[in-house]
Motif scaffolding. Structure first.
Motif, PDB file in Angstrom:
ATOM      1  N   UNK A 147     -34.736 -17.729  44.741  1.00 53.94           N
ATOM      2  CA  UNK A 147     -33.789 -18.607  44.049  1.00 53.94           C
ATOM      3  C   UNK A 147     -32.388 -18.249  44.139  1.00 53.94           C
ATOM      4  N   UNK A 148     -32.057 -17.105  44.443  1.00 50.39           N
ATOM      5  CA  UNK A 148     -30.683 -16.868  44.989  1.00 50.39           C
ATOM      6  C   UNK A 148     -29.865 -16.851  43.465  1.00 50.39           C
ATOM      7  N   UNK A 149     -30.383 -16.196  42.445  1.00 50.60           N
ATOM      8  CA  UNK A 149     -29.627 -16.186  41.199  1.00 50.60           C
ATOM      9  C   UNK A 149     -28.660 -15.481  41.314  1.00 50.60           C
ATOM     10  N   UNK A 150     -28.747 -14.483  42.068  1.00 49.24           N
ATOM     11  CA  UNK A 150     -27.573 -13.491  42.352  1.00 49.24           C
ATOM     12  C   UNK A 150     -27.836 -13.080  44.030  1.00 49.24           C
ATOM     13  N   UNK A 151     -26.512 -13.107  44.395  1.00 48.29           N
ATOM     14  CA  UNK A 151     -26.254 -12.821  45.972  1.00 48.29           C
ATOM     15  C   UNK A 151     -25.296 -11.683  46.062  1.00 48.29           C
TER      16      UNK A 151
END
Length: 352
Positions: free
Chosen positions: A214-218
């Motif tokens: 989900x790419x909550x953190x990149x």
């Protein structure tokens, strides 16, 4: 004459470099393998190194395998970028590599200095990030949240160390010259331009974290470009190189300025040259030209690889033949690939 392979280059390189000028340090490419650097006296046995470079070599034995790899990468890249030009970066004979063409301040010399310096910076940087060197590792100077909303993390390539080592080692030979000269200034400028071609083309790579991607953190990190990309950048700079001349500043300092005042002053990232290149059409021992007789050319191209330009108007011969090669390959479960053998007629064109 076609370019030699990397292995053949290594065999002839050291003997050549003792007679050449400006890039003698490339003799490191002749070392048979990375283990040789651990042998006593290996740095001193390399006659292509200047006194100060030998001292740097002895103090940084673990880095020299990466320097060797960078030198080999640079030679291979030079031959790739110039394979379709009259001067194709090829080796010849048992002594010379690039020949006398690099004794003048021409564009070709500018490219070789730049790509060689870039090769060492690139290779040493990669060795740092891979953990091959104890004295350097990832670049930890970049951290926190970026203006673009991602977190700096991961292993950023340590281009600062790689570039600094390349400058210290490569420029050492140039700085040992007794007097400042236009050739010295040209070499130092192009050495630096090569390193900047790596620095200025660093890329940002990222990885997403979160449930189901989900790419909550990149998180992102900086990585060096491929050396093929560096070669392409330097080839463009070769085509747009600036012709310069030396100008005295005050009583002691000198600098290089654009010879044609209508052109803008070169930047640190541009390649510069002092002398016009030979046309490389005919063999000429004075200029180191091998000529283009026997070179393959492209019959349909109007560019420099085309038969008209490559053959310098002398014309070309057509060679026809037949080769047998694999064809109609099919994958069979499990797990083999079976191919037929087919004959193919070919036609190639060779400069007279």
């Amino acid at each position: 004459m076609q370019p030699t392979t990397g292995l053949m280059i290594a065999l002839v390189l050291q003997e050549f470099l003792l007679t050449s000028s400006g890039i003698k340090w490339l003799s490191v490419a002749s070392v048979a393998g990375s283990d040789r650097w651990n042998e006593d006296g290996e740095c001193d046995r390399l006659q292509g190194l200047h006194r100060k470079q030998k001292a740097i070599c002895r103090q940084n034995v673990e880095v020299m395998a990466a320097v060797r790899e960078g030198a080999k990468m640079a030679i291979d890249e030079c031959q790739h970028q110039f394979k379709n030009r009259r001067w194709n970066c090829s080796t010849f004979g048992a002594i010379h590599l690039f020949g006398k063409a690099l004794k003048s301040g021409c564009r070709e010399k500018a490219f070789v200095h730049a790509v060689s310096s870039a090769g060492v910076a690139h290779s040493v940087t990669r060795a740092c990030s891979s953990g091959a060197l104890d004295r350097c590792g990832c670049d930890r100077s970049i951290y926190g949240r970026s203006a673009n909303g991602f977190e700096w993390a991961g292993c950023s390539d340590n281009i600062a160390y790689g570039s600094a080592f390349a400058k210290n080692f490569i420029d050492a030979g140039e700085k040992l010259k007794r007097s400042e000269s236009s050739q010295l200034l040209m070499n130092l400028h192009n050495n630096n331009a090569g390193r900047k071609s790596v620095e200025d083309n660093m890329r940002i790579q990222c990885k997403c974290h979160g449930v189901s991607g989900s790419c909550e953190l990149k998180t992102c990190w900086r990585s060096i470009p491929s050396f093929r990309d560096v070669g392409l950048v330097l080839k463009d700079k070769f085509d747009g190189a600036t012709e310069v001349e030396q100008r005295k500043i005050g009583t002691t300092r000198h600098e290089l300025v654009a010879k044609n005042k209508q052109y803008k002053q070169q930047t640190e990232a541009d390649l510069v040259y002092l002398d016009d290149s030979p046309d490389f059409c005919e063999p000429d021992n004075r200029t180191g030209s091998l000529g283009t007789q026997g070179r393959l050319c492209n019959k349909t191209s109007k560019a420099i690889d085309g038969c008209e330009l490559m053959c310098c108007g002398r014309g070309f011969n057509t060679r026809r033949g037949t080769v047998t090669e694999r064809c109609n390959c099919k994958f069979h479960w499990c797990c083999t690939v079976k191919c037929s053998r087919c004959k193919r007629d070919y036609e190639e064109y060779v400069c007279r």
